[in-house]
Design a protein around this motif. Structure first.
Motif, short mmCIF file in Angstrom:
data_model
loop_
_atom_site.label_atom_id
_atom_site.label_comp_id
_atom_site.label_asym_id
_atom_site.label_seq_id
_atom_site.Cartn_x
_atom_site.Cartn_y
_atom_site.Cartn_z
N ALA A 56 27.43 23.18 48.06
CA ALA A 56 26.97 23.69 46.90
C ALA A 56 27.36 23.01 45.78
N VAL A 114 29.49 30.15 46.34
CA VAL A 114 28.93 30.84 47.85
C VAL A 114 29.79 31.86 47.93
N LEU A 164 19.99 24.21 50.67
CA LEU A 164 20.71 24.14 49.29
C LEU A 164 19.92 23.52 48.12
N CYS A 197 24.92 34.97 50.49
CA CYS A 197 24.52 34.84 51.59
C CYS A 197 24.62 35.87 52.64
N LEU A 226 25.65 32.24 44.83
CA LEU A 226 24.55 32.54 45.89
C LEU A 226 25.17 33.34 46.99
N TRP A 273 26.59 26.41 42.66
CA TRP A 273 26.85 28.08 42.72
C TRP A 273 28.39 28.34 43.17
N TRP A 318 28.85 25.56 53.19
CA TRP A 318 28.07 25.59 52.10
C TRP A 318 28.79 25.54 50.92
N GLN A 319 30.06 25.99 50.84
CA GLN A 319 30.67 26.02 49.71
C GLN A 319 31.00 24.55 49.10
#
Length: 243
Positions: A36, A42, A233, A18, A16, A40, A32-33
């Motif tokens: 996720a 990230v 997400l 970004c 992913l 994914w 987000w890591q």
């Protein structure tokens, strides 16, 4: 430039990728890591003028930024990478340019997810670029719906302001490098109370792809994704599952 992966076996997961919004750095996407999970890898795009590249001159042209950064991005993705592109606001049009370039390089872009942005051919009517510092910051605060606390500290403001001004300039002057749409599916996201981008404008992305198009709204304003990272997400995951 992208932040490199650190563990083996990540090539089995799609990436992913970004792309940050105006003034933001890769650290915005660090949470987000964890969100996720194993869906994914990230990888935030790291642009000059912020964080580890703070001493580098920021870009003032979206097309130039995409062309100059794509080599490092491809190297960071690795061979045969399956990639989902995500970008919010300025990041959306930069991700659109990268989608063209990455596809031309043979990178398998599975989907382009654009957030808080009108279609790539629509320029913003109200602008911030070129205003004196205080007026500029007031206009950006109006656009975003919030003021970053770092801007109230003189030392931090001195570091952040040049990149933020350059980002706004390149966003507001953006003209797509090509009239050809991308061939990958596009998903457009928007905060339902966004006063900067209307629902009609967010749906303009339908014309930017020859593939499938989907649209989704979330509670909140232009910066809805600050509070809804997990839901964003989950939406991307659902889109990917649906094909």
């Amino acid at each position: 430039m992208t932040e490199p992966g650190t563990s083996e076996g990540q090539g089995e997961r799609p990436t992913l990728l970004c792309v940050p919004f105006a003034g933001a750095g890769p650290s915005f996407f660090h949470p987000w890591q964890a969100l996720a999970g194993d869906r994914w890898r990230v990888v935030p795009v790291e642009l000059p003028g912020r964080e580890r590249r703070i001493m580098e001159t920021p870009y003032r042209n979206v097309v130039e930024a995409a062309k100059n950064e794509v080599d490092d991005i491809v190297a960071g993705l690795g061979a045969h990478a399956r990639t989902v592109l995500f970008g919010h606001s300025l990041g959306a049009v930069l991700a659109y340019e990268l989608a063209h370039l990455l596809s031309a390089r043979g990178v398998h872009v599975e989907r382009l997810v654009v957030s808080g942005s009108p279609g790539p051919w629509t320029q913003r009517e109200r602008r911030a670029a070129g205003l004196p510092d205080e007026e500029f910051l007031a206009r950006v605060e109006e656009f975003a719906g919030f003021r970053h606390e770092a801007l109230d500290h003189p030392e931090m403001r001195e570091l952040i302001l040049p990149a933020l001004q350059a980002d706004c300039e390149m966003h507001e002057s953006y003209v797509p490098s090509t009239d050809a749409p991308v061939t990958v599916p596009v998903c457009s996201l928007r905060g339902e109370s966004d006063g900067l981008v209307s629902a009609e404008e967010a749906r303009q992305w339908h014309a930017a792809t020859t593939g499938a198009f989907t649209y989704r709204e979330f509670p909140g304003d232009h910066m809805y994704l600050v509070d809804h990272g997990r839901e964003v997400l989950d939406t991307i995951a659902a889109q990917s599952t649906a094909g």
